[in-house]
Design an enzyme around this catalytic site. Structure first.
Site, mmCIF file in Angstrom:
data_model
loop_
_atom_site.group_PDB
_atom_site.id
_atom_site.type_symbol
_atom_site.label_atom_id
_atom_site.label_comp_id
_atom_site.label_asym_id
_atom_site.label_seq_id
_atom_site.Cartn_x
_atom_site.Cartn_y
_atom_site.Cartn_z
ATOM 1 N N ASP A 336 0.380 -1.578 0.083
ATOM 2 C CA ASP A 336 -0.006 0.002 -0.144
ATOM 3 C C ASP A 336 0.402 0.990 0.208
ATOM 4 O OD1 ASP A 336 -2.706 1.292 0.651
ATOM 5 O OD2 ASP A 336 -1.966 1.893 1.893
ATOM 6 N N GLU A 373 1.256 -0.026 -4.842
ATOM 7 C CA GLU A 373 0.754 0.796 -4.946
ATOM 8 C C GLU A 373 1.316 2.350 -5.575
ATOM 9 O OE1 GLU A 373 -3.315 3.893 -3.555
ATOM 10 O OE2 GLU A 373 -2.330 2.383 -1.789
#
Length: 620
Positions: A336, A373
Site C-alpha cells: 500500500d 500501489e
C-alpha cells in the site's frame, strides 16, 4: 512510399521478435533487431549503448529478404544488470535517433532508452495470469458466526455497525470504516468455482490482518488474520482450496503505516524510551506525530530505525517473510502507498527500503510477485531492483478512462474526480507509450493493469453503463501489455461511485446480473489466456486519431490487431501498413466473427461503425 511514411514503419520493443527471448545472465550475448519498411531510406543503422558509462556504437547488419519489412540486427553482450540502448539511423537526408520514446532528429536523454535486464528474478507465472481483486468484507459471508455485531466495540471512538447484505454502504461521513457486511475468507472459498468458471487464475485481496475498520488499511497486528475474517486457519483453508485449482494469492499490506492501536504505537506513546518509539516520528511526544496524510489513526512508520527494518522485512522472522512461508505460502505482496514508504522530508530512504524488501521477498520465494500501489509516476521503482510491478493507473487506466468517459481521475490536487472534455486519442496513445518507454520490457509484461479498484469509481458508473464503451474498456484491459485485474463485480455490472460506494456487497442473485457483460469478460479472459501475443507479445500503435485507436500485438506464431473506438469518427478502414502486412493479408475477427483483407495498406472496419472493439488475428 511518401517521404514521411517510412518513419511510421520503424519499430522495436523488448519482445521475442526483437530481442533474443529467455533469461539473460550477465555475460550473455543477445540479438537486437529493428524493423523498418522495405523502402525506408536507411543507409546505416547503429546500436548505441553505454557500457560502464562510456558511449559505444555497433554497426547493425541488414538481414536478407524480400518481405514488406526489412530487418537490421546486431549482437549485444550484457555486462551490466540493466543495459540501455537506442538506435542511430543514417539517411541521405540526415541522421535520426530512435529510442523507446520514438523517432527524433535530435539526440535524447538516456532516460528514454530501451532497457534490457540481465539476471533479474521475474515471476514467470504472472504473465499467464488473470487477477481478480476482492474487498473481503463485501464479497461473500461464508461464516456468519464470525460476523461483527453492532456496537460490540469501538472503531476510533465510533461504534461498529453490522449491515445487511442487500444494503448499500453509508456515505463517507457516516459509516466509512465502521460498517461491516460480514464477508470473510470462508466466503471466498465458497465462491472459487464461480471465479474459476469466469477464468480467473489469481486473487488479490485487500488487507486481511487484524484491524478495527472494515477496510483494514489500519493494521493493528501484522502477524494475525482478523478473527472476523476467520483467522489464520481460514487463510490456510483458502490456500489449500486455491492449490486444488492451481490459483495464486496476493495479499495487501501497509508497510508505510499502522493503526494507532497497534501495540508498537501504544507502547511508543506511553513511553518515549520504549523499544518501538523509534518506529515512529514524534514531533511532540505523545500527541504530535507523523501520520499518513495527517490522519491520526494511521501513524507513519519511520524506516530510519534499523530495528523496524528487521521487524518488517530484513530479519529472518520478519513480517513480509512470514506469510510467504508454509502453511500460508502466499504468492506475493501488494504494498500500500509504496510511493510514500520510507519518505519523510529530508529522510529519503524509499529506494533503500524498496530494494531491501525485494531482497527479502525474493530470498523467501524468487517467484513471488512484488506489486506496489502508485497513483502517479511509479517508473523509478520499476527498473528491476525494486518492484515487479505497480498498479498501472497512469500507464493504462486513467488515460483510458479519460479517453472513454472524459472523467479525470488524476486526484484531489487537480480538482478531484471531475468530468472534463475527453482525452484526445493521440494523447491516450502518447501517455501509454511514455510510461512503457520508462521501464524495461520484462517489467511492462507484468504491470498490474486495471479498470477500477476499491479506490476509484466503478467502470460501469464512469461509463454510464454504456455497453459499447464498456466492451472497448474490457477488451483493452485484456489486450494491453501487462497483467489484467478485474475488480470484483465489474463483470456482472456492479456499479458504485467513489469510496465507499465502490465497495458495495457483491451481487449473488443471478437474476440481477448483466449476463451479457459477464459472458464478454469470460470470452476475453479465455482469449487472453490462449494467446501468446497477448501474454508476452510486442506492442506497436498503428493508429491513434479521431475516436479510433489501433495497435499490434505480435509473437513469433501469432499477430493480432486490436481496434477500439469510443464513437463513429467516419473512419472506415484503419491503416496497418506500419505493421508490415502485405496487401492481400487475411484476418479473422475473434469476438464478433467475420473476415477481412488488407487492401491498400488498410484494414476495413466492417461491423464497428461506432463505439466498441475488435480483435483481428492474421490467418493468411
Amino acid at each position: 512510399m511518401s517521404p514521411n511514411r517510412w518513419q511510421e514503419t520503424l519499430h522495436h520493443d523488448g519482445s521475442a521478435q526483437y530481442v533474443t527471448p529467455g533469461s539473460h545472465p550477465i555475460g550473455s550475448t543477445v540479438t537486437i533487431r529493428l524493423r523498418a519498411g522495405r523502402d525506408a531510406p536507411l543507409e546505416q543503422v547503429y546500436l548505441r549503448t553505454a557500457p560502464d558509462g562510456e558511449e559505444d556504437a555497433t554497426l547493425m547488419q541488414r538481414e536478407p529478404g524480400d518481405g514488406p519489412a526489412c530487418w537490421w540486427r546486431a549482437e549485444l553482450r550484457l555486462t551490466m544488470p540493466r543495459t540501455e540502448y537506442r538506435f542511430y539511423l543514417v539517411t541521405a537526408e540526415g541522421t535520426w535517433w530512435y529510442s523507446a520514446a520514438g523517432l527524433t532528429r535530435h539526440n535524447v536523454p538516456d532516460a528514454t532508452d530501451f532497457k534490457l535486464l540481465a539476471g533479474v528474478q521475474t515471476p514467470e507465472w504472472v504473465r499467464d495470469s488473470v487477477f481478480y481483486q476482492i474487498f473481503p468484507d463485501t464479497f461473500w459471508d461464508g461464516d456468519p458466526s464470525n460476523n461483527v455485531r453492532s456496537g460490540e466495540r469501538l472503531c476510533y471512538g465510533r461504534p461498529v455497525i453490522a449491515r445487511r447484505w442487500d444494503e448499500l454502504p453509508l456515505g463517507r461521513g457516516q459509516g466509512h470504516g465502521v460498517e461491516f457486511f460480514g464477508g470473510d475468507l470462508a466466503g471466498i472459498v465458497q465462491r472459487l468455482d464461480y471465479l474459476q468458471d469466469l477464468g480467473v487464475t489469481a486473487l488479490y485481496l485487500n488487507p486481511i490482518f487484524t484491524s478495527p475498520s472494515n477496510h483494514r488499511y489500519d493494521i493493528a497486528d501484522f502477524t494475525a488474520v482478523d478473527p472476523h475474517l476467520g483467522g489464520d486457519e481460514a487463510l490456510i483453508a483458502l490456500r489449500q482450496a486455491l492449490d486444488a485449482r492451481g490459483m495464486r494469492l496476493v495479499l495487501d499490506i501497509t508497510p508505510n503505516h499502522c493503526s494507532m492501536i497497534h501495540p508498537w504505537f501504544v507502547a511508543a506513546q506511553a513511553d518515549p524510551a520504549a523499544p518501538t518509539a523509534e518506529y515512529f516520528t514524534f514531533h511532540e511526544h505523545p500527541a504530535k506525530y507523523e501520520a499518513w496524510m495527517g490522519v491520526r489513526s494511521l501513524p507513519k512508520l519511520d524506516y530510519r530505525s534499523a530495528a523496524l527494518r528487521e521487524e518488517m522485512y530484513a530479519g529472518q522472522g520478519a513480517i513480509l517473510r512470514r506469510w510467504l512461508r508454509p502453511p500460508f505460502r502466499i504468492d506475493g505482496w501488494r504494498l500500500d502507498v509504496a510511493n510514500m514508504m520510507g519518505r519523510l522530508g529530508a529522510s529519503l530512504l524509499t529506494h533503500k527500503v524498496g530494494r531491501g524488501i525485494r531482497r527479502a521477498v525474493k530470498e523467501e520465494n524468487p517467484d513471488a510477485y512484488l506489486l506496489g500501489e502508485h497513483y502517479f509516476d511509479g517508473t523509478p521503482y520499476l527498473q528491476g531492483d525494486e518492484l515487479d510491478a505497480s498498479m498501472n493507473y497512469q500507464g493504462f487506466a486513467f488515460p483510458l478512462l479519460a479517453w472513454l468517459s472524459g472523467f479525470d481521475l488524476t486526484g484531489a490536487p487537480f480538482g478531484g474526480w471531475v468530468s472534463r472534455p475527453p482525452l484526445p486519442t493521440e494523447a491516450l496513445a502518447a501517455q501509454w507509450r511514455a510510461y512503457l518507454a520508462a521501464i524495461p520490457w520484462a517489467i511492462a509484461l507484468q504491470q498490474f493493469n486495471l479498470l477500477g479498484t476499491h479506490d476509484t469509481p466503478r467502470v460501469a458508473t464512469l461509463l454510464g453503463d454504456d455497453e459499447a464503451r464498456i466492451r472497448a474498456a474490457a477488451t483493452l484491459l485484456m489486450t494491453f501489455p501487462g497483467v489484467p485485474s478485474i475488480y470484483y463485480g465489474d463483470e456482472i455490472g456492479l456499479s458504485g461511485d467513489g469510496d465507499p460506494d465502490n465497495r458495495r456487497p457483491m451481487i449473488w442473485d443471478e437474476a440481477r446480473w448483466n449476463h451479457a457483460r459477464r459472458a464478454l469478460f469470460q470470452r476475453l479472459i479465455a482469449l487472453r489466456r490462449g494467446s501468446p501475443a497477448l501474454r508476452e507479445g510486442g506492442f506497436q500503435v498503428l493508429h491513434a486519431a479521431g475516436d479510433t485507436l489501433a495497435f499490434l500485438r505480435e509473437a513469433s506464431d501469432e499477430r493480432l490487431i486490436v481496434v477500439a473506438r469510443r464513437g463513429d469518427d467516419g473512419l472506415r478502414e484503419v491503416p496497418v501498413a506500419a505493421a508490415a502486412l502485405r496487401d492481400g493479408t487475411r484476418l479473422r475477427e475473434l469476438l464478433g466473427g467475420g473476415e477481412a483483407t488488407v487492401i491498400g495498406g488498410t484494414l476495413p472496419l466492417a461491423g464497428l461503425d461506432g463505439a466498441g472493439a475488435q480483435v483481428w488475428r492474421v490467418v493468411g
